[in-house]
Design a protein around this motif. Structure first.
Motif, PDB file in Angstrom:
ATOM      1  N   LYS A 131      46.666 -29.639 -25.810  1.00 44.91           N
ATOM      2  CA  LYS A 131      46.635 -29.734 -27.262  1.00 44.91           C
ATOM      3  C   LYS A 131      47.961 -29.225 -27.814  1.00 44.91           C
ATOM      4  O   LYS A 131      48.760 -28.612 -27.101  1.00 44.91           O
ATOM      5  CB  LYS A 131      45.482 -28.882 -27.820  1.00 44.91           C
ATOM      6  CG  LYS A 131      44.092 -29.397 -27.478  1.00 44.91           C
ATOM      7  CD  LYS A 131      43.736 -30.575 -28.339  1.00 44.91           C
ATOM      8  CE  LYS A 131      42.307 -31.009 -28.149  1.00 44.91           C
ATOM      9  NZ  LYS A 131      41.964 -32.179 -29.029  1.00 44.91           N
ATOM     10  N   GLN A 151      45.974 -27.539 -33.734  1.00 42.11           N
ATOM     11  CA  GLN A 151      44.808 -28.403 -33.503  1.00 42.11           C
ATOM     12  C   GLN A 151      43.566 -27.565 -33.223  1.00 42.11           C
ATOM     13  O   GLN A 151      43.609 -26.340 -33.114  1.00 42.11           O
ATOM     14  CB  GLN A 151      45.078 -29.346 -32.315  1.00 42.11           C
ATOM     15  CG  GLN A 151      45.999 -30.499 -32.645  1.00 42.11           C
ATOM     16  CD  GLN A 151      46.037 -31.517 -31.520  1.00 42.11           C
ATOM     17  OE1 GLN A 151      46.261 -31.176 -30.349  1.00 42.11           O
ATOM     18  NE2 GLN A 151      45.835 -32.786 -31.876  1.00 42.11           N
ATOM     19  N   GLN A 152      42.452 -28.277 -33.094  1.00 40.38           N
ATOM     20  CA  GLN A 152      41.180 -27.653 -32.796  1.00 40.38           C
ATOM     21  C   GLN A 152      40.667 -28.202 -31.466  1.00 40.38           C
ATOM     22  O   GLN A 152      40.987 -29.335 -31.091  1.00 40.38           O
ATOM     23  CB  GLN A 152      40.192 -27.973 -33.934  1.00 40.38           C
ATOM     24  CG  GLN A 152      38.786 -27.446 -33.748  1.00 40.38           C
ATOM     25  CD  GLN A 152      37.830 -28.459 -33.153  1.00 40.38           C
ATOM     26  OE1 GLN A 152      38.086 -29.658 -33.168  1.00 40.38           O
ATOM     27  NE2 GLN A 152      36.741 -27.997 -32.587  1.00 40.38           N
ATOM     28  N   SER A 162      34.813 -19.643 -32.033  1.00 43.71           N
ATOM     29  CA  SER A 162      33.405 -19.688 -32.417  1.00 43.71           C
ATOM     30  C   SER A 162      32.638 -20.466 -31.361  1.00 43.71           C
ATOM     31  O   SER A 162      33.234 -21.129 -30.511  1.00 43.71           O
ATOM     32  CB  SER A 162      33.229 -20.342 -33.783  1.00 43.71           C
ATOM     33  OG  SER A 162      33.652 -21.693 -33.733  1.00 43.71           O
ATOM     34  N   ASN A 209      34.426 -23.329 -29.493  1.00 43.08           N
ATOM     35  CA  ASN A 209      35.362 -23.976 -30.399  1.00 43.08           C
ATOM     36  C   ASN A 209      36.503 -23.029 -30.726  1.00 43.08           C
ATOM     37  O   ASN A 209      36.271 -21.841 -30.984  1.00 43.08           O
ATOM     38  CB  ASN A 209      34.664 -24.367 -31.708  1.00 43.08           C
ATOM     39  CG  ASN A 209      33.498 -25.298 -31.481  1.00 43.08           C
ATOM     40  OD1 ASN A 209      33.678 -26.437 -31.063  1.00 43.08           O
ATOM     41  ND2 ASN A 209      32.300 -24.817 -31.733  1.00 43.08           N
ATOM     42  N   VAL A 210      37.711 -23.563 -30.697  1.00 42.72           N
ATOM     43  CA  VAL A 210      38.863 -22.768 -31.106  1.00 42.72           C
ATOM     44  C   VAL A 210      39.626 -23.564 -32.162  1.00 42.72           C
ATOM     45  O   VAL A 210      40.017 -24.709 -31.917  1.00 42.72           O
ATOM     46  CB  VAL A 210      39.802 -22.428 -29.931  1.00 42.72           C
ATOM     47  CG1 VAL A 210      40.876 -21.440 -30.385  1.00 42.72           C
ATOM     48  CG2 VAL A 210      39.024 -21.861 -28.752  1.00 42.72           C
ATOM     49  N   ASN A 211      39.823 -22.965 -33.323  1.00 42.17           N
ATOM     50  CA  ASN A 211      40.549 -23.601 -34.417  1.00 42.17           C
ATOM     51  C   ASN A 211      41.977 -23.096 -34.487  1.00 42.17           C
ATOM     52  O   ASN A 211      42.295 -22.017 -33.966  1.00 42.17           O
ATOM     53  CB  ASN A 211      39.855 -23.290 -35.757  1.00 42.17           C
ATOM     54  CG  ASN A 211      38.482 -23.916 -35.842  1.00 42.17           C
ATOM     55  OD1 ASN A 211      38.273 -25.021 -35.356  1.00 42.17           O
ATOM     56  ND2 ASN A 211      37.546 -23.211 -36.440  1.00 42.17           N
ATOM     57  N   ALA A 212      42.819 -23.874 -35.163  1.00 42.22           N
ATOM     58  CA  ALA A 212      44.209 -23.451 -35.418  1.00 42.22           C
ATOM     59  C   ALA A 212      44.858 -22.893 -34.159  1.00 42.22           C
ATOM     60  O   ALA A 212      45.303 -21.741 -34.115  1.00 42.22           O
ATOM     61  CB  ALA A 212      44.229 -22.414 -36.550  1.00 42.22           C
ATOM     62  N   LEU A 213      44.911 -23.711 -33.141  1.00 42.59           N
ATOM     63  CA  LEU A 213      45.386 -23.272 -31.830  1.00 42.59           C
ATOM     64  C   LEU A 213      46.799 -22.695 -31.882  1.00 42.59           C
ATOM     65  O   LEU A 213      47.691 -23.203 -32.573  1.00 42.59           O
ATOM     66  CB  LEU A 213      45.352 -24.444 -30.849  1.00 42.59           C
ATOM     67  CG  LEU A 213      43.950 -24.860 -30.374  1.00 42.59           C
ATOM     68  CD1 LEU A 213      44.000 -26.229 -29.715  1.00 42.59           C
ATOM     69  CD2 LEU A 213      43.376 -23.818 -29.436  1.00 42.59           C
ATOM     70  N   THR A 231      37.183 -28.222 -28.520  1.00 42.26           N
ATOM     71  CA  THR A 231      35.803 -27.877 -28.178  1.00 42.26           C
ATOM     72  C   THR A 231      35.629 -27.972 -26.672  1.00 42.26           C
ATOM     73  O   THR A 231      35.955 -29.005 -26.074  1.00 42.26           O
ATOM     74  CB  THR A 231      34.803 -28.829 -28.860  1.00 42.26           C
ATOM     75  OG1 THR A 231      34.916 -28.687 -30.277  1.00 42.26           O
ATOM     76  CG2 THR A 231      33.374 -28.486 -28.446  1.00 42.26           C
ATOM     77  N   ARG A 267      38.758 -17.421 -35.223  1.00 43.39           N
ATOM     78  CA  ARG A 267      39.130 -18.800 -34.832  1.00 43.39           C
ATOM     79  C   ARG A 267      38.303 -19.253 -33.624  1.00 43.39           C
ATOM     80  O   ARG A 267      38.166 -20.446 -33.377  1.00 43.39           O
ATOM     81  CB  ARG A 267      40.611 -18.878 -34.441  1.00 43.39           C
ATOM     82  CG  ARG A 267      41.586 -18.539 -35.541  1.00 43.39           C
ATOM     83  CD  ARG A 267      43.031 -18.798 -35.088  1.00 43.39           C
ATOM     84  NE  ARG A 267      43.449 -17.980 -33.971  1.00 43.39           N
ATOM     85  CZ  ARG A 267      43.655 -18.435 -32.731  1.00 43.39           C
ATOM     86  NH1 ARG A 267      43.465 -19.716 -32.448  1.00 43.39           N
ATOM     87  NH2 ARG A 267      44.069 -17.613 -31.777  1.00 43.39           N
ATOM     88  N   ASP A 297      46.897 -19.203 -26.904  1.00 41.96           N
ATOM     89  CA  ASP A 297      45.537 -19.587 -26.509  1.00 41.96           C
ATOM     90  C   ASP A 297      45.534 -20.336 -25.178  1.00 41.96           C
ATOM     91  O   ASP A 297      44.461 -20.636 -24.639  1.00 41.96           O
ATOM     92  CB  ASP A 297      44.897 -20.469 -27.589  1.00 41.96           C
ATOM     93  CG  ASP A 297      44.684 -19.722 -28.903  1.00 41.96           C
ATOM     94  OD1 ASP A 297      44.685 -20.386 -29.962  1.00 41.96           O
ATOM     95  OD2 ASP A 297      44.515 -18.483 -28.860  1.00 41.96           O
TER      96      ASP A 297
END
Lengths: 110, 114
Positions: free
Chosen positions: B13, B17-18, B65, B77-81, B20, B63, B85
Protein backbone atom coordinates in the motif's frame (compact mmCIF):
# COMPACT_ATOMS: atom_id res chain seq x y z
CA UNK A 1 5.40 -1.64 33.09
CA UNK A 2 5.08 -5.16 31.73
CA UNK A 3 8.31 -6.11 30.07
CA UNK A 4 10.16 -9.17 28.83
CA UNK A 5 13.91 -9.27 28.33
CA UNK A 6 15.75 -11.86 26.31
CA UNK A 7 19.33 -10.62 26.63
CA UNK A 8 20.87 -12.69 23.82
CA UNK A 9 19.92 -11.92 20.27
CA UNK A 10 21.95 -14.85 18.97
CA UNK A 11 23.13 -17.98 20.74
CA UNK A 12 25.43 -20.27 18.83
CA UNK A 13 26.35 -23.72 20.15
CA UNK A 14 27.70 -26.99 18.81
CA UNK A 15 25.53 -30.07 18.48
CA UNK A 16 25.44 -31.98 21.75
CA UNK A 17 26.24 -28.95 23.89
CA UNK A 18 23.86 -27.74 26.62
CA UNK A 19 21.63 -24.80 25.81
CA UNK A 20 20.13 -22.12 28.03
CA UNK A 21 18.03 -19.33 26.58
CA UNK A 22 17.49 -16.59 29.11
CA UNK A 23 14.24 -14.77 29.82
CA UNK A 24 13.49 -12.22 32.52
CA UNK A 25 10.12 -10.57 32.96
CA UNK A 26 8.71 -7.73 34.97
CA UNK A 27 5.10 -8.00 35.95
CA UNK A 28 3.46 -7.38 39.27
CA UNK A 29 1.04 -10.28 39.08
CA UNK A 30 1.57 -13.97 38.45
CA UNK A 31 1.61 -14.42 34.70
CA UNK A 32 1.30 -17.72 32.95
CA UNK A 33 4.55 -18.20 31.08
CA UNK A 34 5.10 -19.59 27.61
CA UNK A 35 7.93 -20.25 25.23
CA UNK A 36 7.12 -19.99 21.53
CA UNK A 37 9.37 -21.17 18.71
CA UNK A 38 9.55 -20.30 15.04
CA UNK A 39 11.43 -22.69 12.77
CA UNK A 40 12.61 -21.51 9.37
CA UNK A 41 9.65 -20.83 7.06
CA UNK A 42 7.12 -22.00 9.64
CA UNK A 43 4.60 -20.17 11.76
CA UNK A 44 5.07 -19.24 15.36
CA UNK A 45 4.11 -22.20 17.53
CA UNK A 46 3.86 -23.01 21.20
CA UNK A 47 6.87 -24.89 22.55
CA UNK A 48 5.94 -25.23 26.19
CA UNK A 49 4.03 -23.59 29.01
CA UNK A 50 4.96 -23.32 32.62
CA UNK A 51 1.69 -24.55 34.07
CA UNK A 52 1.90 -27.95 32.38
CA UNK A 53 5.48 -28.56 33.58
CA UNK A 54 6.07 -30.79 30.58
CA UNK A 55 9.19 -31.35 28.54
CA UNK A 56 8.83 -30.79 24.82
CA UNK A 57 11.56 -31.90 22.40
CA UNK A 58 13.86 -32.20 25.41
CA UNK A 59 13.35 -28.56 26.47
CA UNK A 60 12.35 -27.57 29.99
CA UNK A 61 11.80 -24.20 31.60
CA UNK A 62 11.95 -23.37 35.27
CA UNK A 63 10.14 -20.46 36.76
CA UNK A 64 12.15 -18.54 39.35
CA UNK A 65 9.72 -16.11 40.93
CA UNK A 66 12.43 -14.51 43.06
CA UNK A 67 14.51 -13.63 40.01
CA UNK A 68 11.41 -13.29 37.77
CA UNK A 69 13.10 -15.52 35.24
CA UNK A 70 11.86 -18.34 33.02
CA UNK A 71 14.95 -19.68 31.28
CA UNK A 72 14.64 -22.39 28.62
CA UNK A 73 17.08 -25.28 28.84
CA UNK A 74 18.09 -28.36 26.94
CA UNK A 75 20.94 -30.65 27.98
CA UNK A 76 22.04 -31.68 24.47
CA UNK A 77 21.28 -29.41 21.51
CA UNK A 78 20.35 -30.88 18.13
CA UNK A 79 20.73 -29.25 14.73
CA UNK A 80 16.94 -29.28 14.29
CA UNK A 81 16.64 -27.03 17.34
CA UNK A 82 17.97 -24.12 15.28
CA UNK A 83 15.16 -21.56 15.33
CA UNK A 84 13.95 -18.29 16.81
CA UNK A 85 12.72 -18.61 20.39
CA UNK A 86 10.40 -16.16 22.12
CA UNK A 87 9.60 -15.95 25.80
CA UNK A 88 6.05 -14.70 26.34
CA UNK A 89 4.27 -14.14 29.64
CA UNK A 90 0.52 -14.11 29.33
CA UNK A 91 -0.89 -11.24 31.31
CA UNK A 92 -3.72 -12.53 33.46
CA UNK A 93 -6.87 -10.68 34.19
CA UNK A 94 -10.03 -10.43 32.21
CA UNK A 95 -8.26 -11.09 28.95
CA UNK A 96 -5.15 -12.92 27.89
CA UNK A 97 -2.48 -10.81 26.28
CA UNK A 98 0.93 -12.19 25.35
CA UNK A 99 3.93 -9.94 25.83
CA UNK A 100 6.82 -11.11 23.68
CA UNK A 101 10.50 -10.60 24.19
CA UNK A 102 12.69 -9.66 21.24
CA UNK A 103 13.55 -13.28 20.68
CA UNK A 104 16.77 -15.29 20.64
CA UNK A 105 18.04 -17.01 17.52
CA UNK A 106 19.50 -20.38 18.42
CA UNK A 107 22.03 -21.68 15.95
CA UNK A 108 23.20 -25.26 16.48
CA UNK A 109 26.33 -26.04 14.51
CA UNK A 110 27.22 -29.59 13.43
CA UNK B 1 -7.96 -28.60 10.43
CA UNK B 2 -6.02 -25.86 8.65
CA UNK B 3 -5.46 -23.98 11.88
CA UNK B 4 -5.48 -20.21 11.84
CA UNK B 5 -5.66 -18.79 8.33
CA UNK B 6 -4.89 -15.23 7.32
CA UNK B 7 -5.38 -13.32 4.10
CA UNK B 8 -3.86 -11.88 2.10
CA UNK B 9 -0.31 -13.21 2.45
CA UNK B 10 1.31 -10.03 1.20
CA UNK B 11 0.03 -6.53 0.61
CA UNK B 12 1.60 -3.36 -0.74
CA UNK B 13 0.00 0.00 0.00
CA UNK B 14 0.99 3.66 -0.13
CA UNK B 15 0.96 6.21 2.66
CA UNK B 16 -2.48 7.51 3.57
CA UNK B 17 -4.35 4.49 2.25
CA UNK B 18 -6.48 2.12 4.27
CA UNK B 19 -6.08 -1.65 4.59
CA UNK B 20 -8.15 -4.59 5.85
CA UNK B 21 -6.58 -7.85 6.95
CA UNK B 22 -8.58 -11.00 7.60
CA UNK B 23 -8.27 -13.94 9.97
CA UNK B 24 -10.15 -17.19 10.45
CA UNK B 25 -9.50 -18.84 13.81
CA UNK B 26 -8.68 -22.46 14.41
CA UNK B 27 -11.73 -24.68 14.57
CA UNK B 28 -13.26 -24.57 18.07
CA UNK B 29 -11.64 -21.27 19.00
CA UNK B 30 -13.69 -18.19 19.78
CA UNK B 31 -11.10 -15.56 20.70
CA UNK B 32 -8.90 -13.70 18.23
CA UNK B 33 -5.87 -11.57 19.05
CA UNK B 34 -3.87 -9.43 16.64
CA UNK B 35 -0.14 -8.70 16.85
CA UNK B 36 2.24 -6.50 14.89
CA UNK B 37 5.76 -7.78 14.32
CA UNK B 38 8.29 -5.30 13.01
CA UNK B 39 11.48 -6.61 11.44
CA UNK B 40 13.85 -7.99 14.08
CA UNK B 41 11.35 -7.54 16.91
CA UNK B 42 8.99 -9.77 18.81
CA UNK B 43 5.27 -9.53 18.16
CA UNK B 44 3.45 -6.63 19.85
CA UNK B 45 -0.14 -7.00 21.02
CA UNK B 46 -2.64 -4.80 19.18
CA UNK B 47 -6.00 -5.96 20.54
CA UNK B 48 -8.16 -8.97 21.30
CA UNK B 49 -11.73 -9.80 20.28
CA UNK B 50 -14.14 -12.04 22.14
CA UNK B 51 -17.90 -12.25 21.71
CA UNK B 52 -17.64 -9.69 18.90
CA UNK B 53 -16.22 -7.04 21.21
CA UNK B 54 -12.78 -5.57 21.67
CA UNK B 55 -11.76 -6.78 25.14
CA UNK B 56 -8.25 -5.44 25.54
CA UNK B 57 -6.04 -3.10 23.60
CA UNK B 58 -2.31 -2.57 23.39
CA UNK B 59 -0.52 0.71 22.86
CA UNK B 60 -1.74 1.36 19.32
CA UNK B 61 -3.50 4.48 17.98
CA UNK B 62 -7.16 4.61 16.97
CA UNK B 63 -6.12 4.22 13.34
CA UNK B 64 -6.03 0.54 14.21
CA UNK B 65 -9.49 -0.94 14.55
CA UNK B 66 -11.03 -4.34 14.27
CA UNK B 67 -14.11 -6.41 14.12
CA UNK B 68 -15.18 -9.92 15.00
CA UNK B 69 -18.00 -11.68 13.22
CA UNK B 70 -20.53 -14.19 14.62
CA UNK B 71 -18.51 -17.04 13.10
CA UNK B 72 -15.51 -15.82 15.20
CA UNK B 73 -13.49 -14.65 12.20
CA UNK B 74 -11.94 -11.23 12.51
CA UNK B 75 -10.70 -8.25 10.56
CA UNK B 76 -7.98 -5.74 11.34
CA UNK B 77 -8.36 -2.31 9.74
CA UNK B 78 -5.65 0.31 9.57
CA UNK B 79 -6.46 3.82 8.34
CA UNK B 80 -4.15 6.59 7.15
CA UNK B 81 -1.23 4.24 6.69
CA UNK B 82 2.23 5.40 7.70
CA UNK B 83 5.60 4.07 6.62
CA UNK B 84 6.05 2.76 10.16
CA UNK B 85 3.05 0.47 9.76
CA UNK B 86 5.14 -1.78 7.52
CA UNK B 87 5.30 -5.07 9.43
CA UNK B 88 4.10 -8.64 9.66
CA UNK B 89 0.61 -8.75 11.15
CA UNK B 90 -0.15 -11.92 13.05
CA UNK B 91 -3.48 -13.29 14.09
CA UNK B 92 -3.75 -15.72 16.99
CA UNK B 93 -6.76 -17.64 18.18
CA UNK B 94 -7.60 -19.37 21.42
CA UNK B 95 -10.56 -20.88 23.21
CA UNK B 96 -12.19 -18.79 25.86
CA UNK B 97 -11.04 -15.40 26.84
CA UNK B 98 -8.38 -14.94 29.42
CA UNK B 99 -5.33 -16.48 30.90
CA UNK B 100 -3.97 -20.00 30.67
CA UNK B 101 -5.17 -20.43 27.11
CA UNK B 102 -2.43 -21.12 24.57
CA UNK B 103 -2.72 -19.01 21.46
CA UNK B 104 -2.32 -20.52 18.01
CA UNK B 105 -0.81 -18.29 15.34
CA UNK B 106 -1.39 -17.88 11.63
CA UNK B 107 1.33 -17.33 9.05
CA UNK B 108 0.70 -13.60 9.06
CA UNK B 109 0.13 -10.89 6.47
CA UNK B 110 3.21 -9.00 5.32
CA UNK B 111 2.22 -5.35 4.85
CA UNK B 112 4.58 -3.03 3.01
CA UNK B 113 3.95 0.71 2.85
CA UNK B 114 5.58 2.69 0.05
Amino acid sequence: AQRVTQPEKLLSVFKGAPVELKCNYSYSGSPELFWYVQYSRQRLQLLLRHISRESIKGFTADLNKGETSFHLKKPFAQEEDSAMYYCAPLVCGNTGKLIFGQGTTLQVKP
Amino acid sequence: DAGVTQSPTHLIKTRGQQVTLRCSPKSGHDTVSWYQQALGQGPQFIFQYYEEEERQRGNFPDRFSGHQFPNYSSELNVNALLLGDSALYLCASSFGQGANQPQHFGDGTRLSIL
